[in-house]
Motif scaffolding. Structure first.
Motif, PDB file in Angstrom:
ATOM      1  N   UNK A  90     -56.488  55.201  41.975  1.00  0.00           N
ATOM      2  CA  UNK A  90     -57.486  54.173  42.189  1.00  0.00           C
ATOM      3  C   UNK A  90     -56.798  52.980  42.859  1.00  0.00           C
ATOM      4  N   UNK A  91     -57.287  52.599  44.013  1.00  0.00           N
ATOM      5  CA  UNK A  91     -56.760  51.473  44.768  1.00  0.00           C
ATOM      6  C   UNK A  91     -57.858  50.424  44.872  1.00  0.00           C
ATOM      7  N   UNK A  92     -57.546  49.194  44.496  1.00  0.00           N
ATOM      8  CA  UNK A  92     -58.533  48.113  44.515  1.00  0.00           C
ATOM      9  C   UNK A  92     -58.130  47.047  45.535  1.00  0.00           C
ATOM     10  N   UNK A  93     -59.055  46.136  45.826  1.00  0.00           N
ATOM     11  CA  UNK A  93     -58.776  45.032  46.741  1.00  0.00           C
ATOM     12  C   UNK A  93     -57.635  44.173  46.207  1.00  0.00           C
ATOM     13  N   UNK A  94     -57.602  43.931  44.918  1.00  0.00           N
ATOM     14  CA  UNK A  94     -56.517  43.137  44.321  1.00  0.00           C
ATOM     15  C   UNK A  94     -55.172  43.815  44.560  1.00  0.00           C
ATOM     16  N   UNK A  95     -55.128  45.121  44.387  1.00  0.00           N
ATOM     17  CA  UNK A  95     -53.883  45.862  44.606  1.00  0.00           C
ATOM     18  C   UNK A  95     -53.436  45.750  46.064  1.00  0.00           C
ATOM     19  N   UNK A  96     -54.395  45.849  46.996  1.00  0.00           N
ATOM     20  CA  UNK A  96     -54.055  45.683  48.419  1.00  0.00           C
ATOM     21  C   UNK A  96     -53.431  44.320  48.656  1.00  0.00           C
ATOM     22  N   UNK A  97     -54.071  43.273  48.151  1.00  0.00           N
ATOM     23  CA  UNK A  97     -53.558  41.916  48.316  1.00  0.00           C
ATOM     24  C   UNK A  97     -52.184  41.739  47.717  1.00  0.00           C
ATOM     25  N   UNK A  98     -51.975  42.308  46.538  1.00  0.00           N
ATOM     26  CA  UNK A  98     -50.678  42.190  45.863  1.00  0.00           C
ATOM     27  C   UNK A  98     -49.573  42.932  46.619  1.00  0.00           C
ATOM     28  N   UNK A  99     -49.906  44.087  47.200  1.00  0.00           N
ATOM     29  CA  UNK A  99     -48.890  44.940  47.821  1.00  0.00           C
ATOM     30  C   UNK A  99     -48.650  44.637  49.301  1.00  0.00           C
ATOM     31  N   UNK A 100     -49.728  44.397  50.068  1.00  0.00           N
ATOM     32  CA  UNK A 100     -49.537  44.215  51.511  1.00  0.00           C
ATOM     33  C   UNK A 100     -50.149  42.925  52.052  1.00  0.00           C
ATOM     34  N   UNK A 101     -50.684  42.101  51.184  1.00  0.00           N
ATOM     35  CA  UNK A 101     -51.184  40.791  51.598  1.00  0.00           C
ATOM     36  C   UNK A 101     -52.651  40.796  51.980  1.00  0.00           C
ATOM     37  N   UNK A 102     -53.070  39.694  52.525  1.00  0.00           N
ATOM     38  CA  UNK A 102     -54.464  39.530  52.916  1.00  0.00           C
ATOM     39  C   UNK A 102     -54.769  40.331  54.171  1.00  0.00           C
ATOM     40  N   UNK A 103     -55.969  40.866  54.226  1.00  0.00           N
ATOM     41  CA  UNK A 103     -56.406  41.618  55.403  1.00  0.00           C
ATOM     42  C   UNK A 103     -56.537  40.683  56.609  1.00  0.00           C
ATOM     43  N   UNK A 104     -56.282  41.231  57.790  1.00  0.00           N
ATOM     44  CA  UNK A 104     -56.449  40.461  59.021  1.00  0.00           C
ATOM     45  C   UNK A 104     -57.926  40.269  59.354  1.00  0.00           C
ATOM     46  N   UNK A 105     -58.737  41.258  58.999  1.00  0.00           N
ATOM     47  CA  UNK A 105     -60.182  41.200  59.233  1.00  0.00           C
ATOM     48  C   UNK A 105     -60.884  41.858  58.057  1.00  0.00           C
ATOM     49  N   UNK A 106     -62.047  41.341  57.724  1.00  0.00           N
ATOM     50  CA  UNK A 106     -62.895  41.948  56.698  1.00  0.00           C
ATOM     51  C   UNK A 106     -64.271  42.110  57.308  1.00  0.00           C
ATOM     52  N   UNK A 107     -64.785  43.338  57.276  1.00  0.00           N
ATOM     53  CA  UNK A 107     -66.113  43.619  57.833  1.00  0.00           C
ATOM     54  C   UNK A 107     -66.991  44.225  56.739  1.00  0.00           C
ATOM     55  N   UNK A 108     -68.186  43.713  56.638  1.00  0.00           N
ATOM     56  CA  UNK A 108     -69.158  44.275  55.696  1.00  0.00           C
ATOM     57  C   UNK A 108     -69.961  45.342  56.423  1.00  0.00           C
ATOM     58  N   UNK A 109     -70.126  46.479  55.793  1.00  0.00           N
ATOM     59  CA  UNK A 109     -70.833  47.608  56.390  1.00  0.00           C
ATOM     60  C   UNK A 109     -72.206  47.724  55.732  1.00  0.00           C
ATOM     61  N   UNK A 110     -73.214  47.076  56.308  1.00  0.00           N
ATOM     62  CA  UNK A 110     -74.522  46.984  55.647  1.00  0.00           C
ATOM     63  C   UNK A 110     -75.209  48.323  55.422  1.00  0.00           C
ATOM     64  N   UNK A 111     -74.949  49.308  56.277  1.00  0.00           N
ATOM     65  CA  UNK A 111     -75.610  50.609  56.117  1.00  0.00           C
ATOM     66  C   UNK A 111     -75.171  51.337  54.862  1.00  0.00           C
TER      67      UNK A 111
END
Length: 56
Positions: A1-22
């Motif tokens: 299980x990989x979460x957004x918090x884990x991503x931030x802790x391990x590789x930092x903030x994302x360069x871009x965040x896109x919401x996929x409304x569909x």
């Protein structure tokens, strides 16, 4: 299980965040030179899948 918090802790903030409304998912994109590493996070806050895209 990989979460957004884990991503931030391990590789930092994302360069871009896109919401996929569909789908209700969110894409966290990291620029890595010639590639984009894209983590698709589901409504439950966990990674559904990962894409590696070439910038050609």
């Amino acid at each position: 299980m990989l979460t957004v918090k884990m991503l931030g802790d391990e590789i930092g903030s994302a360069d871009h965040i896109r919401h996929l409304p569909n789908t209700g998912e969110t894409s966290y994109i990291y620029e890595t030179g010639d590639f984009e590493l894209e983590f698709i996070i589901g409504k439950d806050g966990k990674a559904d899948h990962v894409n590696l895209v070439n910038h050609q």
